[in-house]
Design an enzyme around this catalytic site. Structure first.
Site, PDB file in Angstrom:
ATOM      1  N   LYS A 102       4.896 125.926  69.720  1.00  0.00           N
ATOM      2  CA  LYS A 102       4.624 126.045  71.155  1.00  0.00           C
ATOM      3  C   LYS A 102       5.395 125.000  71.986  1.00  0.00           C
ATOM      4  CE  LYS A 102       0.071 128.176  70.478  1.00  0.00           C
ATOM      5  NZ  LYS A 102      -1.357 128.147  70.891  1.00  0.00           N
ATOM      6  N   HIS A 110       1.052 128.610  66.929  1.00  0.00           N
ATOM      7  CA  HIS A 110       0.309 129.876  66.866  1.00  0.00           C
ATOM      8  C   HIS A 110       0.540 130.457  65.481  1.00  0.00           C
ATOM      9  CE1 HIS A 110      -0.877 134.073  67.486  1.00  0.00           C
ATOM     10  NE2 HIS A 110       0.244 134.377  66.847  1.00  0.00           N
ATOM     11  N   TYR A 164      -0.485 137.777  74.744  1.00  0.00           N
ATOM     12  CA  TYR A 164      -1.859 137.267  74.769  1.00  0.00           C
ATOM     13  C   TYR A 164      -2.830 138.214  75.475  1.00  0.00           C
ATOM     14  CZ  TYR A 164      -0.650 132.712  72.761  1.00  0.00           C
ATOM     15  OH  TYR A 164      -0.267 131.693  71.916  1.00  0.00           O
ATOM     16  N   ASN A 217      -1.735 123.153  71.592  1.00  0.00           N
ATOM     17  CA  ASN A 217      -2.114 122.887  70.202  1.00  0.00           C
ATOM     18  C   ASN A 217      -0.988 123.207  69.206  1.00  0.00           C
ATOM     19  OD1 ASN A 217      -2.312 125.630  70.336  1.00  0.00           O
ATOM     20  ND2 ASN A 217      -4.464 125.766  69.786  1.00  0.00           N
ATOM     21  N   GLU A 255       2.981 141.439  65.783  1.00  0.00           N
ATOM     22  CA  GLU A 255       3.598 140.288  66.451  1.00  0.00           C
ATOM     23  C   GLU A 255       5.046 140.082  65.980  1.00  0.00           C
ATOM     24  OE1 GLU A 255       0.790 137.069  65.823  1.00  0.00           O
ATOM     25  OE2 GLU A 255      -0.712 138.047  67.100  1.00  0.00           O
TER      26      GLU A 255
HETATM   27  P1  RTP Z   1      -3.333 131.042  68.206  1.00  0.00           P
HETATM   28  O1  RTP Z   1      -3.744 132.441  68.618  1.00  0.00           O
HETATM   29  O2  RTP Z   1      -2.462 130.348  69.223  1.00  0.00           O
HETATM   30  O3  RTP Z   1      -2.810 130.967  66.824  1.00  0.00           O
HETATM   31  O4  RTP Z   1      -4.639 130.129  68.182  1.00  0.00           O
HETATM   32  P2  RTP Z   1      -6.100 130.490  67.727  1.00  0.00           P
HETATM   33  O5  RTP Z   1      -6.156 131.847  67.080  1.00  0.00           O
HETATM   34  O6  RTP Z   1      -6.593 129.306  66.967  1.00  0.00           O
HETATM   35  O7  RTP Z   1      -6.840 130.526  69.109  1.00  0.00           O
HETATM   36  P3  RTP Z   1      -7.217 131.773  70.044  1.00  0.00           P
HETATM   37  O8  RTP Z   1      -8.697 131.800  70.196  1.00  0.00           O
HETATM   38  O9  RTP Z   1      -6.515 133.018  69.603  1.00  0.00           O
HETATM   39  O10 RTP Z   1      -6.605 131.297  71.431  1.00  0.00           O
HETATM   40  C1  RTP Z   1      -5.242 131.438  71.693  1.00  0.00           C
HETATM   41  C2  RTP Z   1      -4.711 130.180  72.312  1.00  0.00           C
HETATM   42  O11 RTP Z   1      -5.272 130.010  73.612  1.00  0.00           O
HETATM   43  C3  RTP Z   1      -5.391 128.626  73.898  1.00  0.00           C
HETATM   44  N1  RTP Z   1      -6.789 128.333  74.192  1.00  0.00           N
HETATM   45  N2  RTP Z   1      -7.166 127.626  75.220  1.00  0.00           N
HETATM   46  N3  RTP Z   1      -8.688 126.249  77.165  1.00  0.00           N
HETATM   47  C4  RTP Z   1      -9.315 126.855  76.164  1.00  0.00           C
HETATM   48  O12 RTP Z   1     -10.523 126.847  76.030  1.00  0.00           O
HETATM   49  C5  RTP Z   1      -8.498 127.566  75.173  1.00  0.00           C
HETATM   50  N4  RTP Z   1      -8.957 128.227  74.117  1.00  0.00           N
HETATM   51  C6  RTP Z   1      -7.862 128.718  73.493  1.00  0.00           C
HETATM   52  C7  RTP Z   1      -4.887 127.866  72.691  1.00  0.00           C
HETATM   53  O13 RTP Z   1      -3.503 127.574  72.911  1.00  0.00           O
HETATM   54  C8  RTP Z   1      -5.065 128.876  71.587  1.00  0.00           C
HETATM   55  O14 RTP Z   1      -4.225 128.592  70.502  1.00  0.00           O
HETATM   56 MG    MG Z   2      -5.361 133.625  67.977  1.00  0.00          MG
END
Ligand code: RTP
Ligand code: MG
Length: 140
Positions: free
Chosen positions: A11, A117, A51, A114, A128
């Site tokens: 990222k 992804h 997204y 973070n 994807e």
């Molecule tokens: P990713 O999709 O990026 O691999 O991460 P993930 O599955 O661990 O997290 P996900 O729930 O799919 O959320 C996608 C990305 O959104 C951002 N995020 N921001 N501000 C917030 O509360 C929040 N929650 C999620 C993060 O960049 C997350 O990786």
């Molecule tokens: Mg995710």
């Protein structure tokens, strides 16, 4: 478990801090092979579509702004159990909850910035990967 592929993004917070090599080393040292990789600046349209599943979440707008705030590195990782293996190496979404030794614990700045992804299922990995790569760009 058969050899599998997953989709990964380094990222904007990772490219900004010049961390792409350190993160790639974690993948390579843990049995994941980078079989495709390119550095791009995602457009707003691309990020919104990527997204889309989070469109109703309160952080969607900020997430799209963040993901278009600088270059990213999109990748295809290949290895045994690659989807789960990559998720394990990444650690929890919020670095505060991530296990020691995970990429997010070592490098992430916040729950949003973070660093990485990784696809959450083999089905989403295929979608994807096809979103960012032509078949000819993936060399296993
Ligand atoms: P990713 O999709 O990026 O691999 O991460 P993930 O599955 O661990 O997290 P996900 O729930 O799919 O959320 C996608 C990305 O959104 C951002 N995020 N921001 N501000 C917030 O509360 C929040 N929650 C999620 C993060 O960049 C997350 O990786
Ligand atoms: Mg995710």
């Amino acid at each position: 478990m058969a050899i599998e592929r997953t989709f990964s993004i380094l990222k904007p917070d990772a490219t900004r801090r010049n961390l792409t090599g350190k993160i790639n080393a974690v993948f390579e040292e843990n049995g994941l092979r980078i079989v495709a990789q390119k550095r791009i600046h995602m457009t707003e349209t691309q990020a919104k579509k990527f997204y889309e599943v989070h469109a109703a979440r309160p952080f969607y707008g900020e997430l799209v702004s963040f993901m278009t705030s600088g270059p990213v590195v999109v990748q295809v990782l290949e290895g045994e159990n690659a989807v789960a293996k990559n998720r394990e190496l990444m650690g929890a979404t919020n670095p505060a909850n991530a296990d020691a030794g995970t990429i997010r614990k070592m490098f992430a700045e916040s729950i949003e910035a973070n660093s990485v992804h990784g696809s959450d299922s083999a089905e989403n990995a295929a979608i994807e990967i096809a979103y960012f790569f032509a078949g000819s760009e993936i060399v296993g």
